[in-house]
Design a protein around this motif. Sequence first.
Motif, mmCIF file in Angstrom:
data_model
loop_
_atom_site.group_PDB
_atom_site.id
_atom_site.type_symbol
_atom_site.label_atom_id
_atom_site.label_comp_id
_atom_site.label_asym_id
_atom_site.label_seq_id
_atom_site.Cartn_x
_atom_site.Cartn_y
_atom_site.Cartn_z
ATOM 1 N N PRO A 474 -2.586 17.996 15.699
ATOM 2 C CA PRO A 474 -3.066 16.610 15.657
ATOM 3 C C PRO A 474 -4.586 16.573 15.749
ATOM 4 O O PRO A 474 -5.190 17.265 16.574
ATOM 5 C CB PRO A 474 -2.420 15.973 16.890
ATOM 6 C CG PRO A 474 -1.249 16.845 17.222
ATOM 7 C CD PRO A 474 -1.670 18.234 16.832
ATOM 8 N N LEU A 475 -5.195 15.789 14.892
ATOM 9 C CA LEU A 475 -6.648 15.604 14.923
ATOM 10 C C LEU A 475 -6.986 14.439 15.846
ATOM 11 O O LEU A 475 -6.458 13.339 15.677
ATOM 12 C CB LEU A 475 -7.175 15.316 13.515
ATOM 13 C CG LEU A 475 -8.628 14.832 13.430
ATOM 14 C CD1 LEU A 475 -9.594 15.925 13.883
ATOM 15 C CD2 LEU A 475 -8.958 14.352 12.030
ATOM 16 N N LEU A 476 -7.860 14.683 16.810
ATOM 17 C CA LEU A 476 -8.330 13.641 17.719
ATOM 18 C C LEU A 476 -9.753 13.284 17.314
ATOM 19 O O LEU A 476 -10.649 14.119 17.359
ATOM 20 C CB LEU A 476 -8.288 14.123 19.165
ATOM 21 C CG LEU A 476 -6.998 14.814 19.630
ATOM 22 C CD1 LEU A 476 -7.104 15.164 21.113
ATOM 23 C CD2 LEU A 476 -5.765 13.961 19.358
ATOM 24 N N VAL A 477 -9.955 12.036 16.913
ATOM 25 C CA VAL A 477 -11.271 11.624 16.429
ATOM 26 C C VAL A 477 -11.430 10.131 16.699
ATOM 27 O O VAL A 477 -10.459 9.370 16.630
ATOM 28 C CB VAL A 477 -11.423 11.930 14.917
ATOM 29 C CG1 VAL A 477 -10.379 11.199 14.089
ATOM 30 C CG2 VAL A 477 -12.820 11.636 14.426
ATOM 31 N N ASP A 478 -12.634 9.712 17.020
ATOM 32 C CA ASP A 478 -12.918 8.289 17.205
ATOM 33 C C ASP A 478 -13.305 7.707 15.850
ATOM 34 O O ASP A 478 -14.218 8.208 15.183
ATOM 35 C CB ASP A 478 -14.049 8.091 18.210
ATOM 36 C CG ASP A 478 -13.655 8.522 19.617
ATOM 37 O OD1 ASP A 478 -12.443 8.568 19.908
ATOM 38 O OD2 ASP A 478 -14.554 8.837 20.420
ATOM 39 N N VAL A 479 -12.589 6.652 15.440
ATOM 40 C CA VAL A 479 -12.825 6.072 14.116
ATOM 41 C C VAL A 479 -13.433 4.680 14.262
ATOM 42 O O VAL A 479 -13.072 3.927 15.181
ATOM 43 C CB VAL A 479 -11.526 6.007 13.298
ATOM 44 C CG1 VAL A 479 -10.969 7.404 13.066
ATOM 45 C CG2 VAL A 479 -10.482 5.141 13.969
ATOM 46 N N PRO A 480 -14.362 4.321 13.367
ATOM 47 C CA PRO A 480 -14.970 2.983 13.428
ATOM 48 C C PRO A 480 -13.928 1.900 13.230
ATOM 49 O O PRO A 480 -12.974 2.055 12.460
ATOM 50 C CB PRO A 480 -15.972 2.998 12.271
ATOM 51 C CG PRO A 480 -16.235 4.443 12.006
ATOM 52 C CD PRO A 480 -14.955 5.148 12.313
ATOM 53 N N ASN A 481 -14.094 0.787 13.948
ATOM 54 C CA ASN A 481 -13.194 -0.348 13.783
ATOM 55 C C ASN A 481 -13.956 -1.563 13.277
ATOM 56 O O ASN A 481 -15.188 -1.549 13.137
ATOM 57 C CB ASN A 481 -12.447 -0.661 15.079
ATOM 58 C CG ASN A 481 -13.385 -0.971 16.237
ATOM 59 O OD1 ASN A 481 -14.480 -1.512 16.059
ATOM 60 N ND2 ASN A 481 -12.954 -0.629 17.450
ATOM 61 N N ALA A 482 -13.228 -2.643 13.013
ATOM 62 C CA ALA A 482 -13.822 -3.839 12.421
ATOM 63 C C ALA A 482 -14.746 -4.565 13.386
ATOM 64 O O ALA A 482 -15.543 -5.408 12.972
ATOM 65 C CB ALA A 482 -12.711 -4.784 11.954
ATOM 66 N N GLN A 483 -14.653 -4.280 14.665
ATOM 67 C CA GLN A 483 -15.481 -4.945 15.665
ATOM 68 C C GLN A 483 -16.823 -4.237 15.880
ATOM 69 O O GLN A 483 -17.615 -4.657 16.725
ATOM 70 C CB GLN A 483 -14.729 -5.034 17.004
ATOM 71 C CG GLN A 483 -13.522 -5.965 16.984
ATOM 72 C CD GLN A 483 -12.349 -5.399 16.213
ATOM 73 O OE1 GLN A 483 -12.030 -4.206 16.322
ATOM 74 N NE2 GLN A 483 -11.707 -6.239 15.405
ATOM 75 N N GLY A 484 -17.080 -3.198 15.135
ATOM 76 C CA GLY A 484 -18.332 -2.471 15.269
ATOM 77 C C GLY A 484 -18.283 -1.355 16.293
ATOM 78 O O GLY A 484 -19.281 -0.666 16.504
#
Length: 793
Positions: A474-484
């Motif tokens: 499993p890849l653990l990564v923080d992804v950008p969201n619509a709230q900035g």
Amino acid sequence: MTDTEQQARARRWPLVALGALTLLMGAFLAVGGGWLAMLGGSWYFVLAGIALLASGFLVVRGNPAGAWLFALVLLATAFWALADVGLRFWPLVSRLMALGVLGLLMALAYPALVRASGGKPGKGAYGVAVLLLAALVAAGGYAFVPAPVVAARNPGQPATPVAPGSAQKDWLHWGNTTAGSRFAALEQITRANVGQLQVAWTAHTGDIPQSTGSGAEDQNTPLQVGDTVYVCTAYGRVLALDADTGAERWKFDPQAKAPNWQRCRGLGYFDQDAEAPVATAQPAAACRQRLFLPTLDARLIAIDARTGQPCADFGTNGTVDLSVGMGEIPFGWYQQTSTPLVAGRLVVVGGRVADNWSVDEPPGVVRAFDAVTGQLAWAWDSGNPAITKLPPEGQTYTRGSPNVWAAMSYDAKLGLVYLPTGNATPDFWGAHRTPEEEKYSSSIVALDAATGRVRWHFQTTHHDLWDFDLPSQPLLVDVPNAQGGTDPALVQTTKQGEIFMLNRETGVPLAEVQEKPVPQGNLPGERYAPTQPFSVGMPSIGNTTLVESDMWGATPFDQLLCRIQFKGMRSEGVYTPPGLDHALQMPGSLGGMNWGSVSVDPTTSTMFVNDMRLGLANYMIPREKMPKNASGIEMGAVPQAGTPYGAMRQRFLSQLGIPCQAPPFGTMSAIDLKSRQLLWQVPVGTVQDTGPLGIKMHLPIPIGMPTLGPSLATQSGLVFFAGTQDYYLRAFDSASGKEVWKARLPVGSQGGPMTYVSPKSGRQYVLVTAGGARQSPDRGDYVIAYALPPAAR
């Protein structure tokens, strides 16, 4: 016989040969096409075959009408091919190339046909021959031109500079980090200078994996700590190499044996000083930095990273016996093939189980041990969650329960360990599975790292009857969201070509997942999931439902045989259930995506995914009809003892050993994790070192071959990959997918490229092991490091 008669006969034999060749082609297409038509397939082949029979007969007789009839067949075939597959190059080649070559010969023979019939030929036929030759040459030349499946959306995207002080120091884990990123924040090697890479050093492990019989394969991703590189071989031997020269510092041999499936994908690394620093004045203590070696015979060994000696304080003289609590383990039925997960002070292991021998397989338990002492910290037995450490006296962990054979991940901040699980054995029959086994089968399971208890789980396949166990880290990564801001994501690739994106804290999908109805089977006693989860919010890769026009071959002949094979099977999409008849599983149990996992550039939120597109023809075999010698370690008949049926798995290949569906058979794809869109997709691999019937074609035709192995992403905008069937390490521009460099390897590779900067020399190296590509008899024991020449840095 007069001289004139001899000359006439000499002029006629080429026409007879051409007519006979046309007759043979026509007979094959007519007979095979008739069979296909009776199966409900295309009528083109039988009609074309009949027309070619007539054409060949006329040519043998010296009648120019035979050439005209052939021209009509060729023209009709061109219109049919365009209607069947559109303007796709490789499908058109399959349909038109052979007839085009025969058409060229027919055009060249036309004047002789006219003379044989008593006429006076013109020069028009030669003009037609020139046009056909030009078309064939153009098609042959275009076959060598790399063409993307999906063109890049933003091919000029610049690389993100590495911030001062944030460059990578070491490659400490199989996936570089416990998040499985396979990403290096390094930029000495760039898009601009990668073409100058050259071999800096080559080392030999002395351990050549033998593919015949045993199936040993080198699939290692080395580790680098400071000035030392650590490599493990297919048979579990460990070497420490100088990071600048490749010189051997020490070697450790666990003396491990297994009858099959020998491989060591990676080592674990633990730094006790990072967990509990010691005073700088204290002499270097033994085993403060240690490696964890998983063995072929179910042991976990701790090795002093400095000396290569077993760590006496770990387990019993450096070894933990992983067979404890497992019950009977026949030779080769349980072993370690993937890297142990070092999660803080714990080392966590799953295990490979020989899936399809019996319902009474070894347990799939996952265990965590203290990284210093080797004491069992916790156990997670999916079939009996009440067992949290060793089973009670006289009991074992749950036999045949879902196992975790692929690499696991760890989020230290959340305190969670993430498990990609398999299914309860055997793979293709599940009526006996308990609710506990079903609950966690083919799922992502998040365990509390401190206790081993389940926090959440998400199932990617319900009641798995296809061997769709989760094969990748499993890849653990923080992804950008619509709230900035960003969301803590977990991205999981699957054998069925689906990509799931979940919130790794809660397990709730971040990208939409829909439950969709799937085909139902009819085997008595079996049950079938009415729906399956589809990750509609992320791209699917290589798993479209095949139709007859997707069939392919190097010639119309093997294409026709593939069509017949296809029409003789049930093909209802990814989840076509196995039955007593032949069922097409596409992708098959190799994938889709497999153990190599993904790489990611977190600075651009771009993930890189390689895949293979290999189908399987499956059918169940009633118990009384099972061959007694069935084993089916990977392909062939598998016994599934304890169930009413054995099972057969066969590759969906043409008679020439080529996948029956149209190319590409393997690709590299870039996915924007923010928009969740496919940015580009390119075929990977050529037929340089493979081909029909396994014969090397020695042609760099970029058709896209099945891939198996990990990739590497760098912050300088490069993606390195070696897991192809040809013998190359390649670098791609991460923004465009364009191949910007490749180096010829002595044999193929399934190893994971990794990169580091030497603390001594300051040079950045790209390192890969090369022990041989799957399906290739060429084997080796190479560790190869590439670097820029000093003047280019």
